[in-house]
Design a protein around this motif. Structure first.
Motif, mmCIF file in Angstrom:
data_model
loop_
_atom_site.group_PDB
_atom_site.id
_atom_site.type_symbol
_atom_site.label_atom_id
_atom_site.label_comp_id
_atom_site.label_asym_id
_atom_site.label_seq_id
_atom_site.Cartn_x
_atom_site.Cartn_y
_atom_site.Cartn_z
ATOM 1 N N UNK A 181 0.838 -1.208 0.000
ATOM 2 C CA UNK A 181 0.000 0.000 0.000
ATOM 3 C C UNK A 181 0.871 1.256 0.000
ATOM 4 N N UNK A 182 1.924 1.257 0.813
ATOM 5 C CA UNK A 182 2.828 2.412 0.842
ATOM 6 C C UNK A 182 3.479 2.632 -0.517
ATOM 7 N N UNK A 183 3.916 1.539 -1.156
ATOM 8 C CA UNK A 183 4.538 1.674 -2.473
ATOM 9 C C UNK A 183 3.559 2.192 -3.515
ATOM 10 N N UNK A 184 2.315 1.692 -3.484
ATOM 11 C CA UNK A 184 1.326 2.140 -4.461
ATOM 12 C C UNK A 184 0.958 3.606 -4.252
ATOM 13 N N UNK A 185 0.804 4.015 -2.983
ATOM 14 C CA UNK A 185 0.424 5.415 -2.697
ATOM 15 C C UNK A 185 1.547 6.368 -3.084
ATOM 16 N N UNK A 186 2.768 6.037 -2.673
ATOM 17 C CA UNK A 186 3.894 6.910 -3.025
ATOM 18 C C UNK A 186 4.136 6.910 -4.533
ATOM 19 N N UNK A 187 3.944 5.781 -5.161
ATOM 20 C CA UNK A 187 4.078 5.743 -6.614
ATOM 21 C C UNK A 187 3.033 6.600 -7.301
ATOM 22 N N UNK A 188 1.813 6.576 -6.790
ATOM 23 C CA UNK A 188 0.777 7.445 -7.352
ATOM 24 C C UNK A 188 1.097 8.916 -7.162
ATOM 25 N N UNK A 189 1.650 9.252 -5.990
ATOM 26 C CA UNK A 189 2.050 10.647 -5.766
ATOM 27 C C UNK A 189 3.170 11.057 -6.707
ATOM 28 N N UNK A 190 4.157 10.164 -6.888
ATOM 29 C CA UNK A 190 5.238 10.479 -7.820
ATOM 30 C C UNK A 190 4.742 10.603 -9.251
ATOM 31 N N UNK A 191 3.786 9.772 -9.632
ATOM 32 C CA UNK A 191 3.224 9.866 -10.973
ATOM 33 C C UNK A 191 2.488 11.188 -11.166
ATOM 34 N N UNK A 192 1.770 11.622 -10.138
ATOM 35 C CA UNK A 192 1.061 12.900 -10.224
ATOM 36 C C UNK A 192 2.038 14.060 -10.386
ATOM 37 N N UNK A 193 3.104 14.052 -9.622
ATOM 38 C CA UNK A 193 4.099 15.125 -9.731
ATOM 39 C C UNK A 193 4.796 15.092 -11.097
ATOM 40 N N UNK A 194 5.074 13.912 -11.590
ATOM 41 C CA UNK A 194 5.750 13.811 -12.886
ATOM 42 C C UNK A 194 4.858 14.339 -14.009
ATOM 43 N N UNK A 195 3.580 13.993 -13.970
ATOM 44 C CA UNK A 195 2.663 14.486 -14.998
ATOM 45 C C UNK A 195 2.532 16.003 -14.920
ATOM 46 N N UNK A 196 2.416 16.536 -13.704
ATOM 47 C CA UNK A 196 2.314 17.988 -13.549
ATOM 48 C C UNK A 196 3.557 18.710 -14.033
#
Length: 210
Positions: A181-196
């Protein structure tokens, strides 16, 4: 007188022949009964021996089958235990990989740095012969930022995929699920920052005065 004597003689012969025939029939019947009695005893003994042999074979087969069944159960248990252990170990490793990929996506990678420097060098080559300040900013800095965001976004996406796959596995320990869960959440946050960052949603490129 001769006729009577002849008749008596014929009658006597007939009686003797009938008596002989009866004696022969009786002898034949007695011999047959004796032979039948003599043959029935070995036949009965043979049947009894065959039945005993069949019973012995069935008993031996049962004795041989019971250890095999126990052995098969033990072998199945031994095969299932390593399989379950290997599956749990794989899920735990995948959860750790997901967390590591998400951390890399948030902090940056050596690969992203190399790609950014390459884009900066290409931009300098393109604008060395002459170019407007806006072109220099876009070629030297903008492409480098976008390349870094793209590389980090790839790592973040991988972190999300691995974390979700681990969460979909049944009967996972609580610690493994927590790491996933921690990996998926942090990965989603990193994906959001990368797209932005890639689409200049958070920070835009500097502009020169008109």
């Amino acid at each position: 007188m001769d006729t009577k004597t002849t008749e008596k003689t014929a009658t006597s012969k007939t009686d003797e022949v009938a008596a002989g025939t009866s004696a022969e029939a009786a002898g034949t019947t007695q011999a047959a009964e004796t032979a039948a009695d003599a043959g029935s005893i070995p036949a009965a003994e043979t049947v009894a021996d065959a039945g005993a042999a069949v019973a012995a074979e069935d008993t031996a087969a049962e004795l041989l089958d019971e250890p095999d069944d126990e052995l098969d159960d033990d072998e199945l248990d031994d095969e299932e235990a390593p399989s379950a252990e290997a599956t749990g170990l794989g899920a735990a490793a995948a959860a750790v990989v997901s967390a590591a990929l998400s951390a890399v996506a948030l902090t940056g990678t050596w690969t992203g740095k190399v790609v950014a420097e390459r884009e900066t060098l290409i931009g300098q080559i393109k604008t060395s012969a002459g170019g407007t300040p806006a072109q220099q900013i876009n070629e030297i800095y903008g492409d480098a930022w976008h390349s870094t965001a793209l590389v980090n976004g790839v790592f973040a996406l991988l972190a999300v995929i691995v974390g979700v796959l681990v969460l979909t596995l049944p009967r996972r320990p609580v610690r493994v699920r927590a790491v996933a869960v921690a990996g998926a959440v942090l990965g989603g946050l990193g994906l959001l920052l990368s797209v932005g960052t890639y689409f200049d949603l958070f920070l835009s490129l500097p502009t020169t005065g008109s």
